[in-house]
Design an enzyme around this catalytic site. Structure first.
Site, PDB file in Angstrom:
ATOM      1  N   ARG A 219       0.790  -1.253   0.022  1.00  0.00           N
ATOM      2  CA  ARG A 219       0.099   0.016  -0.265  1.00  0.00           C
ATOM      3  C   ARG A 219       0.852   1.187  -0.058  1.00  0.00           C
ATOM      4  NH1 ARG A 219      -4.301   2.430   4.371  1.00  0.00           N
ATOM      5  NH2 ARG A 219      -4.790   4.177   3.421  1.00  0.00           N
ATOM      6  N   HIS A 220       0.325   2.252  -0.717  1.00  0.00           N
ATOM      7  CA  HIS A 220       1.174   3.777  -0.704  1.00  0.00           C
ATOM      8  C   HIS A 220       1.389   4.273   0.707  1.00  0.00           C
ATOM      9  CE1 HIS A 220      -2.283   5.987   0.419  1.00  0.00           C
ATOM     10  NE2 HIS A 220      -3.078   5.147  -0.445  1.00  0.00           N
ATOM     11  N   GLY A 221       2.438   4.862   0.805  1.00  0.00           N
ATOM     12  CA  GLY A 221       2.806   5.872   2.018  1.00  0.00           C
ATOM     13  C   GLY A 221       1.686   6.793   2.409  1.00  0.00           C
TER      14      GLY A 221
ATOM     15  N   THR B  14      -0.510   9.825   3.290  1.00  0.00           N
ATOM     16  CA  THR B  14      -0.941  10.998   2.432  1.00  0.00           C
ATOM     17  C   THR B  14      -1.575  11.963   3.759  1.00  0.00           C
ATOM     18  OG1 THR B  14      -3.022  10.610   1.856  1.00  0.00           O
ATOM     19  CG2 THR B  14      -1.474  10.002   0.312  1.00  0.00           C
ATOM     20  N   GLU B  15      -1.807  13.434   3.189  1.00  0.00           N
ATOM     21  CA  GLU B  15      -2.532  14.343   4.071  1.00  0.00           C
ATOM     22  C   GLU B  15      -3.944  13.811   4.137  1.00  0.00           C
ATOM     23  OE1 GLU B  15      -1.399  16.583   6.054  1.00  0.00           O
ATOM     24  OE2 GLU B  15       0.455  16.848   5.620  1.00  0.00           O
ATOM     25  N   HIS B  16      -4.458  13.308   3.189  1.00  0.00           N
ATOM     26  CA  HIS B  16      -5.840  12.718   3.300  1.00  0.00           C
ATOM     27  C   HIS B  16      -6.076  11.593   4.150  1.00  0.00           C
ATOM     28  CE1 HIS B  16      -6.357  15.612   0.016  1.00  0.00           C
ATOM     29  NE2 HIS B  16      -7.975  15.486  -0.135  1.00  0.00           N
ATOM     30  N   ASN B  17      -5.091  10.554   4.404  1.00  0.00           N
ATOM     31  CA  ASN B  17      -5.321   9.574   5.228  1.00  0.00           C
ATOM     32  C   ASN B  17      -5.310  10.323   6.616  1.00  0.00           C
ATOM     33  OD1 ASN B  17      -2.751   7.976   3.251  1.00  0.00           O
ATOM     34  ND2 ASN B  17      -5.035   7.176   3.630  1.00  0.00           N
TER      35      ASN B  17
ATOM     36  N   ARG C  33       0.471   8.960  -5.416  1.00  0.00           N
ATOM     37  CA  ARG C  33       0.878   8.288  -4.234  1.00  0.00           C
ATOM     38  C   ARG C  33       1.540   7.040  -4.436  1.00  0.00           C
ATOM     39  NH1 ARG C  33      -4.652   9.238  -4.399  1.00  0.00           N
ATOM     40  NH2 ARG C  33      -6.082   7.362  -3.618  1.00  0.00           N
TER      41      ARG C  33
ATOM     42  N   GLU D 170      -7.496   3.183  -6.667  1.00  0.00           N
ATOM     43  CA  GLU D 170      -8.407   3.237  -5.593  1.00  0.00           C
ATOM     44  C   GLU D 170      -9.976   3.162  -6.160  1.00  0.00           C
ATOM     45  OE1 GLU D 170      -9.344   1.685  -3.085  1.00  0.00           O
ATOM     46  OE2 GLU D 170      -8.051   2.497  -1.577  1.00  0.00           O
TER      47      GLU D 170
END
Length: 195
Positions: A7-9, A11-14, A57, A81
């Site tokens: 899974r990607h690193g 993000t701000e949205h995470n 991402r 996604e």
């Protein structure tokens, strides 16, 4: 064949906790560090092919994971996604307030409901399934697939015979490394590593 799903690193949205499947955002400094840790764990693996989501991402994470190794990144939109349509960039509280009727339908039928301008989970799963069907035709020892949490959970459902009810039975943290083995026409999860 060994399939390495990452899974990607972060993000701000995470960090905000909102729905953002198709919003194209970069990883944070923490996401970079996560990918660097992942790179260390994968440094001795010789990949035959590398697949990535089309989203920034995932591409950024893949480039960090591979460091100085020269690979063609095969971008495949089937492992993007989920597209949450008009729900993108909003928290569940905001969606509930702005789209009360749609929110209710989504809660009652999370698999079949299609958010306006988005896709249903069934549509999403079917594109992930199509990707997996093709991957299993490869003749490679090790394949790296850098993608998203929803895709990885869908792959777990694929392993479990396409039972979509298992989607919420698994977590998927940023930069988790999942190794799935395909031997004698049988798929199984060999390991899940948190970085």
């Amino acid at each position: 064949m060994n399939l390495y799903f990452v899974r990607h690193g972060e993000t701000e949205h995470n960090k905000k906790g909102c729905y953002y499947g198709s919003i194209d955002v970069s990883i944070t400094e923490k996401g970079v560090l996560q990918a660097e840790k992942g790179s260390e764990k994968l440094k001795d693996v010789n990949f035959g092919k590398v697949y990535v989501s089309e989203l920034k991402r995932a591409v950024q994470t893949a480039n960090i994971l591979l460091k100085d190794k020269q690979f063609e990144l095969i971008k495949d939109k089937r492992i993007n996604e989920t597209n949450f349509g008009v729900f993108e960039g909003k928290s569940h509280e905001e969606i509930k307030a702005l789209y009360a009727n749609e929110w209710k339908h989504w809660c009652n039928d999370w698999k079949g409901f299609t958010p306006p301008e988005g896709e249903s989970y069934i549509q999403f799963y079917n594109r992930v399934k199509s990707f997996m069907d093709d991957i299993l035709k490869l003749n490679e020892d090790n394949v790296l697939i850098v993608t998203h949490g929803g895709v990885i959970r869908s792959v777990y459902c694929y392993l479990l015979g396409g039972n979509l009810d298992f989607f919420w039975s698994f977590g998927s943290r940023n930069c988790d490394i999942t190794i799935i083995k395909y031997e004698y026409e049988n798929l199984y999860i060999d390991s899940i590593t948190h970085v």
